[in-house]
Motif scaffolding. Structure first.
Motif: not given
Length: 340
Positions: A60-66, A84-98, A111-116
């Motif tokens: 689910d989205q909450a666990a993925l985001v966490k 993803a909710e709302p439509f177009g929401a970003s999932v922020e991906v931090a360092s050291d992730k697969t 939805g989108e995966f976003h790397l800042s």
């Protein structure tokens, strides 16, 4: 399947073991399914993602985001479809992730995966990222719903994903991102597909290989101000809106980019590869079938083998190889991440 096995065997593209076909397909070799990147993402310390961190499975989205935004390393297995909710929401991906899809069913929808800026050491594999397009909004000028967007990051591997029907860019590599490899992905049904740049600096190093661009109009990819862009064994076919005389195109070396294209296959493509007067583009060994428009090549660019070793498949084998091996694969979603 038999035709693909036969072609791969005939061209000498690595071992073909019939016993592998039922589970993972023919020719399962380290460079096609291995869990370590090749190309520029393998340099300067390499890209390991969440290796060594906890392995978690999310549905689910909450666990993925966490877990994606957590400070510590994680291998995040995405099982099934996450909308993803709302439509177009970003999932922020931090360092050291697969982030890896389980089997071939892991999906992020609308939805989108976003790397800042400052993010480093990220692997995104075996996912389907789809359907953030808005009906009737082909140009997407008033949205920024990318599939994956990264700004000023280092060491990222985007591998064996499927991108489809996204508004606007399916993959945007932006603002001085470095040590990037984009391999074995399927880019489908889109206007603005894969862009690189958004900077006046000339810093980015990127390897782009064994990707399939099908029914995509532009940015396949567009590469602006990259220090080194190595494109090989890509397959471009069936562009959308081939009657557009300007903005339907394949590969574009822009700004001060140095680009090398090797052994790719272009079919039914307008402007298969082109370069700005300020850029450089060297092309070797590609096959062009029913192409029109620009076929630019000038300058000396660079020699990729000065940076890394790689296996170059024959251009004639590219359609069969890319159709078989690109996109999500059950073998990737099952095997490599059980041992981290």
């Amino acid at each position: 399947m038999a035709a693909v096995v036969g072609l791969i065997a005939a061209l000498g593209l690595g071992p073909v073991v019939e016993a592998d076909a039922a589970a993972a397909g023919p020719g399962v070799t380290a460079d096609r399914f291995g869990d370590r990147p090749h190309g520029f993402a393998s340099l300067a310390g390499g890209t390991t993602g969440g290796a060594g961190g906890k392995v978690v499975t999310v549905t689910d989205q909450a666990a993925l985001v966490k877990y994606a935004a957590a400070a510590e390393p994680y291998v995040i297995r995405v099982q099934g479809t996450i909308t993803a909710e709302p439509f177009g929401a970003s999932v922020e991906v931090a360092s050291d992730k697969t982030i890896v899809g389980v089997g071939d069913s892991g999906e992020l929808v609308q939805g989108e995966f976003h790397l800042s800026p400052g993010t480093h050491n990220v692997i995104i594999r075996n996912m389907t990222i789809r359907d953030s397009a808005i009906e009737g909004n082909w140009d997407c000028k008033d949205t920024d719903f990318d599939g994956i967007q990264m700004d000023t990051v280092q060491h990222v591997w985007v591998d064996h994903n499927r991108f489809s029907n996204i508004c606007d860019g399916q993959l945007d590599v932006r603002k001085d991102s470095e040590y990037i490899t984009v391999s074995y992905n399927r880019f489908e049904h889109n206007n603005k597909t894969f862009g690189l740049g958004w900077t006046t600096n000339v810093k980015t190093q990127i390897t782009i290989d064994h990707n399939w661009f099908a029914n995509t109009k532009q940015r396949n990819p567009s590469v602006d101000n990259a220090a080194y862009a190595h494109l090989y064994n890509n397959y471009l076919t069936a562009q959308v809106d081939p009657g557009d005389p300007v903005w339907t195109y394949g590969n574009w070396s822009r700004g001060r980019t140095r680009m090398v294209i090797e052994n790719s296959y272009y079919q039914d493509v307008q402007h298969p590869y082109q370069a700005d007067a300020t850029a450089e583009l060297v092309q070797h060994g590609s096959i062009l079938k029913n192409t029109t428009g620009r076929h630019d090549a000038w300058g000396t660019a660079f020699d990729p083998r000065d940076f890394y070793d790689y296996r170059l498949d024959p251009a004639a084998a590219v359609p069969a190889l890319v159709e078989r091996f690109s996109g999500p694969q059950k073998a990737i979603g099952r095997a490599p991440y059980a041992r981290h």
